[in-house]
Design a protein around this motif. Structure first.
Motif, PDB file in Angstrom:
ATOM      1  N   TYR A 382       0.824  -1.205   0.000  1.00  0.00           N
ATOM      2  CA  TYR A 382       0.000   0.000   0.000  1.00  0.00           C
ATOM      3  C   TYR A 382       0.861   1.259   0.000  1.00  0.00           C
ATOM      4  N   VAL A 383       1.813   1.320   0.948  1.00  0.00           N
ATOM      5  CA  VAL A 383       2.611   2.542   1.068  1.00  0.00           C
ATOM      6  C   VAL A 383       3.624   2.660  -0.059  1.00  0.00           C
ATOM      7  N   GLY A 384       4.047   1.536  -0.634  1.00  0.00           N
ATOM      8  CA  GLY A 384       4.860   1.552  -1.844  1.00  0.00           C
ATOM      9  C   GLY A 384       6.305   1.943  -1.675  1.00  0.00           C
ATOM     10  N   TYR A 463       5.334  -1.693   7.125  1.00  0.00           N
ATOM     11  CA  TYR A 463       6.224  -0.676   7.662  1.00  0.00           C
ATOM     12  C   TYR A 463       5.508   0.067   8.785  1.00  0.00           C
ATOM     13  N   LYS A 464       6.248   0.314   9.838  1.00  0.00           N
ATOM     14  CA  LYS A 464       5.722   0.984  11.017  1.00  0.00           C
ATOM     15  C   LYS A 464       5.453   2.463  10.723  1.00  0.00           C
ATOM     16  N   ALA A 465       4.307   2.942  11.196  1.00  0.00           N
ATOM     17  CA  ALA A 465       3.974   4.361  11.095  1.00  0.00           C
ATOM     18  C   ALA A 465       3.702   4.869  12.504  1.00  0.00           C
ATOM     19  N   ALA A 466       4.742   5.295  13.187  1.00  0.00           N
ATOM     20  CA  ALA A 466       4.641   5.724  14.582  1.00  0.00           C
ATOM     21  C   ALA A 466       4.168   7.170  14.665  1.00  0.00           C
ATOM     22  N   PRO A 467       3.784   7.652  15.855  1.00  0.00           N
ATOM     23  CA  PRO A 467       3.454   9.074  16.018  1.00  0.00           C
ATOM     24  C   PRO A 467       4.602   9.953  15.543  1.00  0.00           C
ATOM     25  N   ARG A 468       4.259  11.157  15.091  1.00  0.00           N
ATOM     26  CA  ARG A 468       5.243  12.047  14.463  1.00  0.00           C
ATOM     27  C   ARG A 468       5.834  13.081  15.408  1.00  0.00           C
ATOM     28  N   ASP A 469       5.507  13.039  16.685  1.00  0.00           N
ATOM     29  CA  ASP A 469       6.087  14.012  17.616  1.00  0.00           C
ATOM     30  C   ASP A 469       7.613  13.943  17.569  1.00  0.00           C
ATOM     31  N   GLY A 470       8.251  15.079  17.347  1.00  0.00           N
ATOM     32  CA  GLY A 470       9.710  15.130  17.284  1.00  0.00           C
ATOM     33  C   GLY A 470      10.307  14.662  15.982  1.00  0.00           C
ATOM     34  N   VAL A 471       9.473  14.330  14.997  1.00  0.00           N
ATOM     35  CA  VAL A 471      10.005  13.803  13.734  1.00  0.00           C
ATOM     36  C   VAL A 471      10.860  14.831  13.012  1.00  0.00           C
ATOM     37  N   ASN A 531      17.719   1.751  -1.967  1.00  0.00           N
ATOM     38  CA  ASN A 531      17.746   3.206  -1.774  1.00  0.00           C
ATOM     39  C   ASN A 531      16.510   3.920  -2.312  1.00  0.00           C
ATOM     40  N   SER A 532      15.534   3.200  -2.832  1.00  0.00           N
ATOM     41  CA  SER A 532      14.409   3.839  -3.514  1.00  0.00           C
ATOM     42  C   SER A 532      13.669   4.815  -2.598  1.00  0.00           C
ATOM     43  N   ASN A 533      13.287   5.960  -3.178  1.00  0.00           N
ATOM     44  CA  ASN A 533      12.445   6.899  -2.428  1.00  0.00           C
ATOM     45  C   ASN A 533      11.045   6.978  -3.031  1.00  0.00           C
ATOM     46  N   ALA A 534      10.612   5.888  -3.639  1.00  0.00           N
ATOM     47  CA  ALA A 534       9.253   5.792  -4.145  1.00  0.00           C
ATOM     48  C   ALA A 534       8.284   5.598  -2.986  1.00  0.00           C
ATOM     49  N   GLY A 535       6.992   5.734  -3.282  1.00  0.00           N
ATOM     50  CA  GLY A 535       5.968   5.471  -2.286  1.00  0.00           C
ATOM     51  C   GLY A 535       5.710   6.644  -1.371  1.00  0.00           C
ATOM     52  N   HIS A 536       4.757   6.461  -0.435  1.00  0.00           N
ATOM     53  CA  HIS A 536       4.328   7.519   0.477  1.00  0.00           C
ATOM     54  C   HIS A 536       4.107   8.798  -0.304  1.00  0.00           C
ATOM     55  N   ASP A 540      -2.514  12.810  -7.358  1.00  0.00           N
ATOM     56  CA  ASP A 540      -3.824  12.434  -7.860  1.00  0.00           C
ATOM     57  C   ASP A 540      -3.848  10.948  -8.182  1.00  0.00           C
ATOM     58  N   GLY A 541      -5.009  10.329  -7.954  1.00  0.00           N
ATOM     59  CA  GLY A 541      -5.154   8.922  -8.287  1.00  0.00           C
ATOM     60  C   GLY A 541      -5.708   8.130  -7.133  1.00  0.00           C
ATOM     61  N   PRO A 542      -6.073   6.866  -7.405  1.00  0.00           N
ATOM     62  CA  PRO A 542      -6.618   6.020  -6.338  1.00  0.00           C
ATOM     63  C   PRO A 542      -5.557   5.704  -5.286  1.00  0.00           C
ATOM     64  N   ARG A 543      -6.013   5.506  -4.051  1.00  0.00           N
ATOM     65  CA  ARG A 543      -5.104   5.181  -2.959  1.00  0.00           C
ATOM     66  C   ARG A 543      -4.544   3.764  -3.142  1.00  0.00           C
ATOM     67  N   GLY A 544      -3.324   3.569  -2.628  1.00  0.00           N
ATOM     68  CA  GLY A 544      -2.654   2.282  -2.730  1.00  0.00           C
ATOM     69  C   GLY A 544      -1.576   2.317  -3.781  1.00  0.00           C
ATOM     70  N   ASN A 545      -0.765   1.258  -3.814  1.00  0.00           N
ATOM     71  CA  ASN A 545       0.351   1.175  -4.765  1.00  0.00           C
ATOM     72  C   ASN A 545       1.263   2.390  -4.657  1.00  0.00           C
ATOM     73  N   GLY A 546       1.436   2.863  -3.422  1.00  0.00           N
ATOM     74  CA  GLY A 546       2.356   3.968  -3.188  1.00  0.00           C
ATOM     75  C   GLY A 546       1.701   5.311  -3.026  1.00  0.00           C
ATOM     76  N   VAL A 547       0.427   5.449  -3.368  1.00  0.00           N
ATOM     77  CA  VAL A 547      -0.288   6.719  -3.212  1.00  0.00           C
ATOM     78  C   VAL A 547      -1.029   6.684  -1.885  1.00  0.00           C
ATOM     79  N   ILE A 548      -0.669   7.608  -0.974  1.00  0.00           N
ATOM     80  CA  ILE A 548      -1.273   7.571   0.360  1.00  0.00           C
ATOM     81  C   ILE A 548      -2.092   8.828   0.667  1.00  0.00           C
ATOM     82  N   GLY A 549      -2.125   9.781  -0.265  1.00  0.00           N
ATOM     83  CA  GLY A 549      -2.891  10.997  -0.038  1.00  0.00           C
ATOM     84  C   GLY A 549      -3.064  11.771  -1.321  1.00  0.00           C
ATOM     85  N   PRO A 550      -3.889  12.812  -1.300  1.00  0.00           N
ATOM     86  CA  PRO A 550      -4.160  13.586  -2.513  1.00  0.00           C
ATOM     87  C   PRO A 550      -3.008  14.519  -2.863  1.00  0.00           C
ATOM     88  N   LEU A 551      -3.034  15.008  -4.079  1.00  0.00           N
ATOM     89  CA  LEU A 551      -2.074  16.032  -4.472  1.00  0.00           C
ATOM     90  C   LEU A 551      -2.330  17.281  -3.637  1.00  0.00           C
TER      91      LEU A 551
END
Length: 584
Positions: A382-384, A463-471, A531-536, A540-551
């Motif tokens: 999903y996160v890609g 992949y872990k998605a922890a709280p973002r405090d201090g990120v 080293n890929s920085n794809a995903g997250h 625009d587009g349907p969610r999944g396969n690396g797309v996690i939010g709108p443009l």
């Protein structure tokens, strides 16, 4: 917070300036232009000093040798401040009771009290948690120390290779060896022979670590370590003498930040661990902790280790009260609170379903009455983001000489699943170490962080998605450090930097690494395996396969960056271990 003066010079008389709640600055009369700035993370100076140098049981080199070893290409000491900083370690002056010899942060003294395999009794230098989990953000001559953050400048692979080169050079260069012997007082022929034998035996361990365990097709660079593969190789290949089980470390990841780790339901990027004893002792198994996996039976010393469990319990309790760092406005600039407010609304809408937000969603109480912060586990599909971590470790292990002492379901088999092989070895090591301490049930429960055992099966390929405090203080981003700043985390993945320089300056605008290329920078190529920085990707587009939010619009991106700078909103706020005092 206890004041102390820390600078890269000899310990001198302390002066202190009290700043806003988020910041304290330690200076000396002769280092006003080069202060170390500590943020309010709810630790005292004594907490820090102990954390920087406590013994977790790892033994790289005899302590006296490490103090006096020269670099390969000259007479500079390997442990010198200049050489340590060359590889991204943070230098420290002598003066702390935990660091009388002024070693860099993350290196301490450990004692092997009884012989363990190839390790005789003695004092050794070895890494601590802080070796990989301590950050210094440099900005316009100022140095902001972040306790428990990923080591953003540490190039562990290069450091191990340099240590190997120093040891090989000392063994082959007679003049270099003689200088070491003189420093150690080994002046007689007999003493020199003894020293050479000791050096050869210990150098072989680092030679193997440098040329096999950390050998990769291309360098990891700073801030990234394939820790899971290193641990696996040492436990299943190096220590038991089964080279067929070696995996190539092609999935480097940045060390996770440690605040909220004891409170979180899952840890590690791949969400594979709950029990803190297994987590912390497993880490030490990968970094030089003496372990005997060559003896024939437990009666002969099999599974004996230099595990320093009381210290690991103490560090876990100390991490329970480590607060995420708050943005120091006096150093990096004021936060636009209205923009941050807009960013918070966007975060709640687009991010909080995976990244838990304060006051956090908590699990139901377990049978011990403890609740844990819900940690999002997002499928890789999903996160890609880069999938290499799940593929780097070979799937099956040769059992070799451990064939007949494994658990019944594995015993007698020449090859078994790698995960089961490693887990059985780890359980045997932990079990033997715990048995020696003769813990009461209550002590054992505390050591395991009040987790129910056996733990649930680890989820697969998440992949872990922890709280973002201090990120804001934990660049580079993504699990593999493939994104240099927070701003680029919010754009379509196709628009991110494909190559960028990993420097040592902080960028408070885009919030991350200054990617200006120059001397001492490392070029990270995201087209290489691992080293890929794809995903997250926000696009625009349907969610999944690396797309996690709108443009997002550029205004929305900057609002989210401003919000991420603003959390935690209360400096020094510690997440209660076991859940809030008043549960809903």
């Amino acid at each position: 917070m206890k004041p102390a003066a820390l600078a890269r010079i000899a310990l001198m008389s302390t002066t202190f300036t009290l700043l806003p709640a988020a910041v304290q600055v330690a200076t000396t009369a002769f280092a006003q232009s080069d202060p170390v700035i500590y943020l309010n993370q709810a630790w005292s100076q004594d907490d820090r000093d102990w954390y920087y140098h406590f013994s977790q049981g790892s033994a790289v080199l005899s302590y006296d040798i490490f103090l006096h070893l020269e670099v390969a290409g000259g007479q500079e000491l390997f442990r010198s401040d200049a050489n340590s900083e060359r590889y991204g370690l943070i230098s420290q002056p002598p003066g702390s009771p935990y660091n009388p010899d002024g070693l860099p942060i993350g290196i301490g003294k450990t004692t092997v009290a009884t012989p363990i395999g190839d390790w005789p009794v003695g004092d050794y230098a070895g890494p601590t948690c802080a070796f990989c989990h301590e950050t210094q953000l440099n900005y316009k001559g100022k140095h902001v120390r972040i306790d428990g953050a990923p080591a953003n400048m540490l190039d562990l692979q290069a450091y191990v290779q340099a240590l190997n080169a120093a040891l090989r050079a000392t063994l082959t260069d007679a003049a270099k060896f003689d200088r070491l012997a003189t420093r150690l007082g080994a002046t007689s022929p007999e003493a020199k022979v003894t020293l050479r034998e000791r050096l050869e035996r210990q150098a072989a361990l680092t030679y193997d670590y440098a040329t096999r365990s950390t050998a990769s097709p291309w360098p990891w660079g700073p801030a990234r370590i394939d820790a899971l593969t290193l641990i696996n190789t040492r436990m299943t290949a190096t220590l038991p003498g089964i080279p067929e089980n070696t995996s190539t470390p092609v999935a480097p990841a940045k060390p996770p930040f440690l605040w909220n780790a004891p409170q979180g339901l899952w840890t590690q990027w791949s969400g594979v661990v709950q029990d803190p004893l297994a987590r912390n002792l497993g880490e030490t198994m990968g970094v030089y902790m003496p372990i005997n996996l060559r003896a024939k039976t437990p009666a002969d010393g099999l599974f004996e280790s230099n595990a320093h469990i009381p210290e690991l319990i103490r560090v876990e309790h100390q991490l329970e009260r480590l607060a995420p760092p708050s943005w120091p406005e006096d150093v990096f600039g004021k936060i636009d609170r209205e923009k941050a407010k807009s960013g918070k609304a966007l975060f709640v809408e687009h991010c909080a379903s995976c990244h838990n937000a304060w006051p956090y969603r908590w699990t139901e109480p377990n049978k011990y009455g403890k609740r844990f912060v819900v940690v999002g586990l997002t499928p890789q599909s999903y996160v890609g983001t880069d999938p290499t971590q799940a593929l780097a470790i070979r799937p099956f292990a040769v059992t070799g000489p451990l064939n007949n002492i494994l658990p019944p379901e594995l015993r007698g088999k020449d090859a078994v699943p790698m995960a089961a092989f490693k887990e059985s070895i780890g359980h045997a090591i932990i079990g033997r170490a715990v048995e020696k301490l003769k813990m009461t049930p209550a002590e054992f429960l505390d050591a395991n962080g009040y987790r129910e055992l056996p733990p649930p099966p680890a989820p697969d390929r998440v992949y872990k998605a922890a709280p973002r405090d201090g990120v804001w203080a934990t660049a580079p981003f993504l699990h593999n450090g493939g994104v240099p700043n927070l701003y680029e985390m919010l754009v379509p993945a196709s628009e991110r930097s494909k190559k960028f320089c990993v420097g040592r300056e902080f960028d408070p605008i885009k919030v991350g690494l200054d990617v200006t290329c120059g001397p001492g920078t490392f070029v990270l190529d995201t087209s290489l395996l691992g080293n890929s920085n794809a995903g997250h990707s926000f696009q625009d587009g349907p969610r999944g396969n690396g797309v996690i939010g709108p443009l997002l619009t550029d205004e929305q991106r900057w609002a989210l960056v401003e919000y991420l700078k603003s959390i935690p909103e209360e400096p020094g706020r510690v997440t209660p271990f076991g859940g809030p005092p008043e549960t809903p």
